[in-house]
Design a protein around this motif. Structure first.
Motif, PDB file in Angstrom:
ATOM      1  N   GLN A  10       0.790  -1.221   0.000  1.00  0.00           N
ATOM      2  CA  GLN A  10       0.000   0.000   0.000  1.00  0.00           C
ATOM      3  C   GLN A  10       0.828   1.280   0.000  1.00  0.00           C
ATOM      4  O   GLN A  10       0.332   2.327  -0.365  1.00  0.00           O
ATOM      5  N   ILE A  11       2.070   1.214   0.449  1.00  0.00           N
ATOM      6  CA  ILE A  11       2.869   2.423   0.648  1.00  0.00           C
ATOM      7  C   ILE A  11       4.027   2.431  -0.349  1.00  0.00           C
ATOM      8  O   ILE A  11       4.920   1.584  -0.261  1.00  0.00           O
ATOM      9  N   PRO A  12       4.023   3.370  -1.296  1.00  0.00           N
ATOM     10  CA  PRO A  12       5.028   3.370  -2.358  1.00  0.00           C
ATOM     11  C   PRO A  12       6.484   3.361  -1.878  1.00  0.00           C
ATOM     12  O   PRO A  12       7.288   2.583  -2.410  1.00  0.00           O
ATOM     13  N   PRO A  13       6.871   4.176  -0.893  1.00  0.00           N
ATOM     14  CA  PRO A  13       8.281   4.133  -0.491  1.00  0.00           C
ATOM     15  C   PRO A  13       8.712   2.772   0.070  1.00  0.00           C
ATOM     16  O   PRO A  13       9.858   2.366  -0.124  1.00  0.00           O
ATOM     17  N   ASN A  14       7.820   2.061   0.731  1.00  0.00           N
ATOM     18  CA  ASN A  14       8.165   0.725   1.222  1.00  0.00           C
ATOM     19  C   ASN A  14       8.491  -0.198   0.060  1.00  0.00           C
ATOM     20  O   ASN A  14       9.498  -0.910   0.066  1.00  0.00           O
ATOM     21  N   THR A  15       7.630  -0.197  -0.942  1.00  0.00           N
ATOM     22  CA  THR A  15       7.859  -1.058  -2.105  1.00  0.00           C
ATOM     23  C   THR A  15       9.117  -0.636  -2.843  1.00  0.00           C
ATOM     24  O   THR A  15       9.893  -1.483  -3.296  1.00  0.00           O
ATOM     25  N   GLN A  43       7.002   8.651  -5.528  1.00  0.00           N
ATOM     26  CA  GLN A  43       7.628   8.188  -4.287  1.00  0.00           C
ATOM     27  C   GLN A  43       8.189   6.773  -4.436  1.00  0.00           C
ATOM     28  O   GLN A  43       9.228   6.449  -3.875  1.00  0.00           O
ATOM     29  N   LEU A  44       7.499   5.936  -5.202  1.00  0.00           N
ATOM     30  CA  LEU A  44       7.985   4.587  -5.461  1.00  0.00           C
ATOM     31  C   LEU A  44       9.307   4.655  -6.220  1.00  0.00           C
ATOM     32  O   LEU A  44      10.290   4.013  -5.848  1.00  0.00           O
ATOM     33  N   LYS A  45       9.335   5.447  -7.276  1.00  0.00           N
ATOM     34  CA  LYS A  45      10.549   5.578  -8.086  1.00  0.00           C
ATOM     35  C   LYS A  45      11.683   6.191  -7.264  1.00  0.00           C
ATOM     36  O   LYS A  45      12.829   5.766  -7.356  1.00  0.00           O
ATOM     37  N   ARG A  46      11.357   7.179  -6.453  1.00  0.00           N
ATOM     38  CA  ARG A  46      12.388   7.845  -5.652  1.00  0.00           C
ATOM     39  C   ARG A  46      13.019   6.872  -4.656  1.00  0.00           C
ATOM     40  O   ARG A  46      14.235   6.840  -4.480  1.00  0.00           O
ATOM     41  N   ALA A  47      12.203   6.060  -3.974  1.00  0.00           N
ATOM     42  CA  ALA A  47      12.735   5.116  -2.989  1.00  0.00           C
ATOM     43  C   ALA A  47      13.598   4.052  -3.660  1.00  0.00           C
ATOM     44  O   ALA A  47      14.576   3.581  -3.072  1.00  0.00           O
ATOM     45  N   GLY A  48      13.266   3.688  -4.881  1.00  0.00           N
ATOM     46  CA  GLY A  48      14.050   2.686  -5.606  1.00  0.00           C
ATOM     47  C   GLY A  48      15.269   3.277  -6.295  1.00  0.00           C
ATOM     48  O   GLY A  48      16.086   2.548  -6.866  1.00  0.00           O
ATOM     49  N   LEU A  49      15.369   4.604  -6.252  1.00  0.00           N
ATOM     50  CA  LEU A  49      16.462   5.339  -6.889  1.00  0.00           C
ATOM     51  C   LEU A  49      16.619   4.915  -8.348  1.00  0.00           C
ATOM     52  O   LEU A  49      15.652   4.680  -9.036  1.00  0.00           O
ATOM     53  N   ASP A  50      17.838   4.843  -8.799  1.00  0.00           N
ATOM     54  CA  ASP A  50      18.075   4.486 -10.196  1.00  0.00           C
ATOM     55  C   ASP A  50      18.370   2.994 -10.353  1.00  0.00           C
ATOM     56  O   ASP A  50      18.973   2.566 -11.325  1.00  0.00           O
ATOM     57  N   TYR A  51      17.908   2.186  -9.397  1.00  0.00           N
ATOM     58  CA  TYR A  51      18.168   0.752  -9.416  1.00  0.00           C
ATOM     59  C   TYR A  51      17.083  -0.050 -10.129  1.00  0.00           C
ATOM     60  O   TYR A  51      17.201  -1.255 -10.269  1.00  0.00           O
TER      61      TYR A  51
END
Length: 158
Positions: A10-15, A43-51
């Motif tokens: 449910q929470i984009p940064p967690n994923t 937020q999902l993309k940001r938490a996953g950075l460029d990985y």
């Protein structure tokens, strides 16, 4: 190599953080829909950075689609829950395990826990505060703790 499965996150940064851990370890990541966000969420993309290019990501439209794939590939369904009966570090992981984690707000539904081959928990000392202390860890932290224990046992860390 074990695979990480998030049931209706449910929470984009967690994923995003889980995806980053999967990229770092070469672990496949499965997302069972519906998701609580869109896959192009900032937020999902940001938490996953460029990985993200290094994440082996599969999306499943529902639990039934995921189960068909898992059964075809084989391996145990290993559920993680604060209600699990076995401690994760005392469990013998196998390379073909599917590590299933539930929604941030309410975990895994009881029927899914019952169909799992094993139901594990991450042991935590319970606080003495009113209310019994912390009930659970953040989803991305829990995935990291369990995944790295599995990889340690399988001697997959280099």
């Amino acid at each position: 190599m074990p695979q990480v499965v998030l049931y209706q996150p449910q929470i984009p940064p967690n994923t995003g953080n889980v995806a980053r851990t999967c990229a770092a370890t070469g672990t496949p990541l499965h997302l069972i829909e519906p998701l609580g966000f869109t896959i192009d969420d900032r937020q999902l993309k940001r938490a996953g950075l460029d990985y993200w290019p290094w994440v082996s990501l599969e999306r499943h439209s529902d639990l039934e689609q995921f189960e068909r794939q898992r059964l075809a590939q084989g391996g145990r369904l290993v559920a993680l829950s604060s209600q699990g009966s076995a401690q994760h570090h005392r469990f013998s992981f196998r390379p073909d395990d599917w590590l299933l984690f539930g929604r941030e707000t309410d975990g895994l539904p009881a029927p899914l826990l019952e169909q799992a081959d094993a139901c594990l928990t991450i042991p935590m000392p319970r606080g003495t505060r009113a209310g019994g202390g912390v009930r659970s860890l953040n989803l991305s932290v829990a995935v990291g703790v369990v995944l790295f224990e599995a990889l340690r046992q399988l001697e997959a860390l280099s």
